[in-house]
Design an enzyme around this catalytic site. Structure first.
Site, mmCIF file in Angstrom:
data_model
loop_
_atom_site.group_PDB
_atom_site.id
_atom_site.type_symbol
_atom_site.label_atom_id
_atom_site.label_comp_id
_atom_site.label_asym_id
_atom_site.label_seq_id
_atom_site.Cartn_x
_atom_site.Cartn_y
_atom_site.Cartn_z
ATOM 1 N N CYS A 1 28.756 6.815 50.305
ATOM 2 C CA CYS A 1 30.216 6.251 48.820
ATOM 3 C C CYS A 1 29.901 7.295 47.969
ATOM 4 O O CYS A 1 29.020 7.055 47.200
ATOM 5 C CB CYS A 1 29.195 4.914 48.801
ATOM 6 N N CYS B 1 36.970 8.341 47.927
ATOM 7 C CA CYS B 1 36.690 7.233 48.783
ATOM 8 C C CYS B 1 36.398 7.731 50.366
ATOM 9 O O CYS B 1 37.411 7.603 51.382
ATOM 10 C CB CYS B 1 37.385 6.219 48.699
HETATM 11 N N1 DGL Z 1 33.728 3.639 50.634
HETATM 12 C C1 DGL Z 1 33.669 3.482 49.101
HETATM 13 C C2 DGL Z 1 33.532 4.929 48.064
HETATM 14 O O1 DGL Z 1 33.376 5.740 49.454
HETATM 15 C C3 DGL Z 1 34.124 2.513 48.039
HETATM 16 C C4 DGL Z 1 34.340 1.307 48.838
HETATM 17 C C5 DGL Z 1 34.162 0.079 47.727
HETATM 18 O O2 DGL Z 1 33.383 -0.472 47.797
HETATM 19 O O3 DGL Z 1 35.039 0.128 46.739
HETATM 20 O O4 DGL Z 1 34.043 5.051 46.828
#
Ligand code: DGL
Length: 270
Positions: free
Chosen positions: A79, A193
């Site tokens: 993330c 993301c």
């Molecule tokens: N998957 C997460 C990232 O790589 C973010 C998604 C979220 O919680 O807004 O930033």
């Protein structure tokens, strides 16, 4: 040399939701012999709008619990919104090695020919000091446009659950990535993301022109192999590689259960 070399390492992969499966897929391909725990903090999703101090406290407390339960050999923070904020506090608190996922600005700056790069991320990631520092260090010769999308992570989750997402919604979210400047056009977009790779074919279909979309997942898998060593040969491929834990404790919809199972994980409540 790998810092540890384990025949069957325990690997914890963490995200705010199910986007981190884009990273997990590459890590599993590189270390199919490992045991996995995937943690989705769906009770806190989306992370993009969280105040930074509160998000640090939340993630550190959650890691306290799951690291205590699993005793992993390695943790992958799949993330960007979390990694650009909590890698420092996590490394200071826990002895286990962490592999983060941060915007792939360095490879994008090396790859662009037009000199126009866009970083598509959550609103949290685009405002981080960490992201600014990556640009200053690796992309000072490039025009970088930061695009903080409010809806794309949730749209990706919906698509992953099997819901129909309109092309117009996706088009509107990616539109600010496409810039023209002194006769040049954006040619490289960083998927900063981990949810976004699940929408990349949809994005490609509505993009105003062709660009390279950079997904950091293969590089993260290579880093995992550097740290844990290469996969041990398996006698027979295992159908079940581990568990997927959802912090909300909610029963997950059938589309999501099927998706998680395709990664060899069985969903469990927190
Ligand atoms: N998957 C997460 C990232 O790589 C973010 C998604 C979220 O919680 O807004 O930033």
């Amino acid at each position: 040399m790998p810092s540890v070399c384990l025949a069957r390492p325990r690997i914890l992969v963490f995200d705010s939701g199910i986007g981190g499966l884009s990273v997990l897929g590459e890590v599993v391909a590189a270390r199919p012999d490992a045991d996995y725990l995937y943690v989705a903090d769906d009770a806190g999703f989306p992370y993009g709008g969280w105040e930074e101090g509160a998000l640090v406290d939340r993630i550190v407390a959650l890691m306290d619990r799951v690291i205590g339960e699993m005793a992993p050999d390695l943790v992958v923070i799949a993330c960007n919104t979390a990694s650009t904020l909590v890698l420092g506090p996590l490394r200071a608190r826990f002895a286990v090695p962490f592999v983060g996922t941060v915007p792939a600005i360095k490879p994008a700056a090396a790859a662009t020919r037009s000199g126009l790069v866009s970083v598509l991320a959550t609103p949290g990631t685009v405002k981080r000091d960490y992201t600014r520092a990556l640009i200053d260090t690796f992309a000072s010769h490039v025009a970088v446009t930061l695009v903080g999308s409010h809806h794309l992570a949730a749209l990706a989750e919906a698509e992953m659950r099997g819901e129909a997402i309109s092309a117009d919604l996706i088009r509107a979210e990616i539109k600010p990535c496409f810039r023209r400047q002194r006769g040049a056009r954006t040619d490289t977009v960083v998927l900063a993301c981990t949810h976004y790779p699940f929408l990349v074919e949809r994005m490609r279909a509505v993009a105003p022109w062709e660009v390279s979309w950079i997904d950091p997942a293969p590089a993260i898998a290579r880093r995992v192999v550097q740290l844990t060593g290469p996969a041990a040969p398996e006698e027979a491929p295992r159908a079940l590689r581990g568990r997927a834990l959802f912090t909300s404790g909610r029963t997950q919809p059938p589309g999501l259960v099927a998706l998680v199972e395709r990664y060899g994980l069985v969903p469990v409540a927190a």
